[in-house]
Design an enzyme around this catalytic site. Structure first.
Site, PDB file in Angstrom:
ATOM      1  N   HIS A   1      -8.378  -1.438   0.640  1.00  0.00           N
ATOM      2  CA  HIS A   1      -7.428  -2.543   0.491  1.00  0.00           C
ATOM      3  C   HIS A   1      -8.265  -3.790   0.271  1.00  0.00           C
ATOM      4  CE1 HIS A   1      -4.214  -0.325   2.889  1.00  0.00           C
ATOM      5  NE2 HIS A   1      -5.309   0.332   3.209  1.00  0.00           N
TER       6      HIS A   1
ATOM      7  N   CYS B   1       0.783  -1.237   0.000  1.00  0.00           N
ATOM      8  CA  CYS B   1       0.000   0.000   0.000  1.00  0.00           C
ATOM      9  C   CYS B   1       0.819   1.293   0.000  1.00  0.00           C
ATOM     10  CB  CYS B   1      -1.052  -0.004   1.113  1.00  0.00           C
ATOM     11  SG  CYS B   1      -0.694  -1.029   2.533  1.00  0.00           S
TER      12      CYS B   1
ATOM     13  N   LYS C   1     -13.774  -3.133   8.188  1.00  0.00           N
ATOM     14  CA  LYS C   1     -13.302  -4.136   7.242  1.00  0.00           C
ATOM     15  C   LYS C   1     -14.272  -5.304   7.137  1.00  0.00           C
ATOM     16  CE  LYS C   1     -10.351  -6.600  10.518  1.00  0.00           C
ATOM     17  NZ  LYS C   1      -8.976  -6.893  10.911  1.00  0.00           N
TER      18      LYS C   1
ATOM     19  N   HIS D   1      -5.421  -1.940  -4.495  1.00  0.00           N
ATOM     20  CA  HIS D   1      -5.942  -0.804  -3.734  1.00  0.00           C
ATOM     21  C   HIS D   1      -6.842   0.011  -4.639  1.00  0.00           C
ATOM     22  CE1 HIS D   1      -2.340  -2.022  -1.482  1.00  0.00           C
ATOM     23  NE2 HIS D   1      -3.175  -1.875  -0.485  1.00  0.00           N
TER      24      HIS D   1
ATOM     25  N   ARG E   1       7.647 -10.601   5.526  1.00  0.00           N
ATOM     26  CA  ARG E   1       7.268 -10.222   6.889  1.00  0.00           C
ATOM     27  C   ARG E   1       7.986 -11.161   7.836  1.00  0.00           C
ATOM     28  NH1 ARG E   1       0.674  -9.448   6.373  1.00  0.00           N
ATOM     29  NH2 ARG E   1       0.773  -8.078   4.554  1.00  0.00           N
TER      30      ARG E   1
ATOM     31  N   GLN F   1       0.467 -11.409  -2.516  1.00  0.00           N
ATOM     32  CA  GLN F   1      -0.988 -11.404  -2.424  1.00  0.00           C
ATOM     33  C   GLN F   1      -1.581 -11.019  -3.762  1.00  0.00           C
ATOM     34  OE1 GLN F   1      -1.023  -8.247   0.548  1.00  0.00           O
ATOM     35  NE2 GLN F   1      -1.796  -9.705   2.044  1.00  0.00           N
TER      36      GLN F   1
ATOM     37  N   ASP G   1      -3.163  -8.609  -4.396  1.00  0.00           N
ATOM     38  CA  ASP G   1      -3.418  -7.362  -3.687  1.00  0.00           C
ATOM     39  C   ASP G   1      -3.844  -6.262  -4.646  1.00  0.00           C
ATOM     40  OD1 ASP G   1      -3.407  -5.664  -1.540  1.00  0.00           O
ATOM     41  OD2 ASP G   1      -1.250  -5.241  -1.647  1.00  0.00           O
TER      42      ASP G   1
END
Length: 637
Positions: free
Chosen positions: A511, A334, A465, A385, A363, A381, A383
């Site tokens: 997200h 992000c 979320k 945005h 991570r 991911q 992923d």
RNA sequence: GCCAACUUAGCUCAGCUGGUAGAGCAGCUGAUUCGUAAUCAGCAGGUCGCAGGUUCGAAUCCUGUAGUUGGCUCCA
């Protein structure tokens, strides 16, 4: 004086005052008395031996009732503690609740239990069952309970009871020489416990706090009948057979090595599947109008300070230095996307802007928490945005739901559970903004006909979320997708867009991910399909099996045509019997095998064998190609 | 990170209370050319996770360390 109670069939029954569930069951019949475990009075679960209330609606629970399974497990937990106290008088008891599929009990012991202890404890439990000890409720007031547990030398229980307000009465249960603090209810006699098994041992912090002492926990499970227990144990066995770590090795999909702990090496076969997943999502990104980007792996710490990760997430990040400048390896995409968005001027006409990224993330995870592919230190991911105007949240959410359903359907995840987490105590942004965001999410879900659970106060501090869970083939829940509304990052990065009236507005950032971590999804998918990937994902889609060397040239021709058509082919020219070849490709879960002998070579045909349907007979190569092509193109499950 | 367990050939696993490593499969070589879940024979393969220690002697006992596993805490 007598009382009257109402039975489920609406009939009334007169009993003397002070009569208990036992008396009621006995009055109805000896078989019921034998089977009775507890009663429900006006829907409230109580002991069989509890006095009946006049006018109450009574239900006698037996093994047939759903609720009674938990009762059995809870009582088995007590049975376990009883047995442990007999065998290890110095053990101090902690707590022993039921959990999904069983129960556990924590003990404070000098030396933690070992697996060899389990059969011994289990045998003692069976002894107590055979003794048929009455289980009786003995309530005490708080201070008396503290005194009793002190006397018994049970400091953990004293601690628990001390947490109960003064003057309150606490309930406890006695079975023979064992007394335990417990809300109840319990089964009336230890001889009602017929089918249980102790499963494992684990360390667990007292009250789940890692600052407290470590207790020794024993996990077990219990059922009404040996048959149910056996079935459950078989399910556990099935799960073991499907374990992605086992299948990953057997099917040559991936491996782990000490040189990079908790970081998977995907082998060629695993990489095929991995890439097919990415390709699939990418294809949908086109359909749903996402723009894919590639962003740097390592970024200056100042960026992570701006984003807030440096202050809140540093313990999970890897840092590195070059030319005396400090950098961090990205744990999330992000902030990079915020840099991208902020680097140019945006109009309201640009929104929503959907930025997707399959970037690799790192991570740091504490060494004890990693697990196969489902919890790793490097992953990527699906992923993205979504930068949008506040009033676009609902529409984006709706479109995301469509995308999500399409994907889950493809992978045969037919059941989905959705939870909406709303504003926590500590949060950013005004109540109006939260009202709008939560409202938009809830409305979108409702309009899409998606039932959801509310988790009040569970949202992130920067926005509400939604979490999407699926159930796999063994009905185990997995959280895959998520959508989080974020007001904070646009603020921190000072992101703007020009509104129709010419003033600047602050975009909202959503997200979202569908599969979540690809690594994790890979693992879940392996277990879901037991390693038998659908044809479109299978590392080897077709095995070509010539019967003799004579037909090798024909087999090569068939293989070449399949490859030219874009398929992943294993041309098995080894000097082996067909039976052996079939067996091997079957074990590798190859969807299709083409058996080629003189007859096929002569006619230019193929004999098709499917991994589950078996021998499908002879067809022309063209016919097979066409039907197989369709199966793959449609991503049939 | 914490508690516990595990780590022997590429894989799956034997190896009793310490006497110096074994099987099946895979691999290689040869023979066999055999129609829908394992053809036969031979060969080769291990500093028993790693580092120390105890012992005449350690895969076996002890200590440390790494990785993995089951949990706890944390989490995609």
């Amino acid at each position: 004086m007598s009382i009257a109670v109402r039975l489920p069939d609406d009939s009334l029954r007169q009993l003397p005052e002070g009569a208990t569930g036992t008396d009621l069951a006995a009055g109805i019949g000896p078989r019921l008395l034998e089977a009775a475990l507890a009663i429900k009075q006006d829907g409230q679960l109580t002991d069989l031996k509890a006095p009946l209330r006049d006018g109450a609606k009574i239900e006698i629970l037996t093994a047939k009732n759903e609720d009674s399974l938990e009762l059995i497990r809870h009582s088995t937990a007590h049975l376990l503690a009883h047995a442990v106290k007999r065998l290890y008088p110095n053990a101090r008891v902690g707590i022993g609740p039921t959990i999904e599929d069983g129960f556990y009990y924590d003990f404070w012991v000098e030396k933690p239990f070992t697996p060899e202890d389990l059969p011994v404890i289990e045998a003692e439990m069976k002894k107590i069952v055979a003794e048929g000890i009455e289980v009786v409720r003995e309530d005490l007031d708080r201070d008396a309970a503290i005194a009793r547990f002190n006397e018994m030398g049970e400091p953990l229980k004293v601690e628990v009871v001390s947490g109960i307000p003064q003057g309150d009465r606490i309930s406890g249960y006695r079975q023979g020489d064992f007394y335990d603090l417990c809300r109840g209810p319990h089964i009336p006699n230890t001889n009602k416990l017929k089918a249980f098994k102790l499963l494992s041992i684990a360390g667990a912090y007292w009250k789940g706090d890692e600052k407290n002492q470590m207790l020794s926990r024993i996990y077990g499970t219990a059922f009404h009948s040996q048959r149910d227990l056996d079935e459950h144990l078989q399910r556990l066995e099935e799960a073991k057979q499907r374990d992605h770590r086992k299948l990953g090795k057997e099917l040559d999909l991936f491996s782990f090595h000490p040189q990079a702990p908790a970081s998977p090496f995907f082998h060629p076969k695993g990489t095929v599947v991995y890439n097919a997943l990415v390709d699939y999502i990418r294809e949908l990104y086109n359909k749903y109008d996402y723009k894919e980007v590639i962003t740097p792996q390592i970024l200056d710490v100042s960026l992570w300070k701006t984003s807030g990760h440096y202050d809140n997430y540093a313990e999970n990040m890897y840092f590195t230095t070059a030319e005396e400048r400090e950098y961090a390896v990205k744990p999330m995409n992000c902030p990079g996307h915020c840099v991208l968005f902020g680097s140019t001027k945006h109009s309201y006409r640009d929104l929503p802007l959907r930025i997707a990224d399959f970037g690799r993330l790192h991570r740091y995870e504490r060494s004890g928490v990693t697990h196969g592919l489902t919890r790793v230190r490097t992953f990527c991911q699906d992923d993205a945005h979504l930068f949008c105007a506040p009033d676009q949240i609902k529409a984006e959410m709706a479109s995301f739901l469509d995308l999500l359903k399409e994907v889950y359907d493809t992978f045969a995840f037919t059941e989905m559970r959705v939870a909406l987490s709303t504003r926590p105590e500590k949060r950013l942004g005004s109540d109006e903004i939260w009202d709008a965001a939560e409202g938009a999410l809830a409305e979108a879900l409702t309009e899409a006909g998606v039932p959801f659970k509310l988790n009040p106060g569970e949202g992130a501090f920067y926005g509400p979320k939604i979490e999407f869970q699926v159930l796999d083939a063994l009905k185990r829940p997995w959280q895959l997708g998520t959508l989080q509304v974020d007001y904070m990052l646009p603020e921190r990065f000072d992101l703007n867009y020009t509104k129709p009236d010419g003033t600047e507005g602050r975009p909202v950032m959503l997200h979202r991910a569908i599969l979540g971590s690809l690594e994790r999804f890979f693992g879940i998918l392996v277990e879901h399909c037991a390693g038998a990937f659908p044809a479109w994902l299978a590392p080897v889609q077709v095995a070509v099996l010539p019967i003799t060397d004579r037909v090798a040239p024909f087999a090569e021709e068939v293989g070449a045509k399949l490859r030219a058509a874009g398929f992943r082919v294993d041309l098995d020219l080894r000097n082996e019997k067909v039976n052996a070849k079939i067996r091997e490709h079957q074990l590798r879960k190859v969807p299709y095998m083409l058996v080629l002998g003189d007859r096929e070579a002569e006619a230019g045909s193929v004999s098709v064998r499917h991994r589950t349907q078996g021998d499908l007979g002879v067809q022309t190569l063209e016919a097979f190609l066409a039907s197989f092509q369709a199966e793959v193109a449609e991503r049939r499950r």
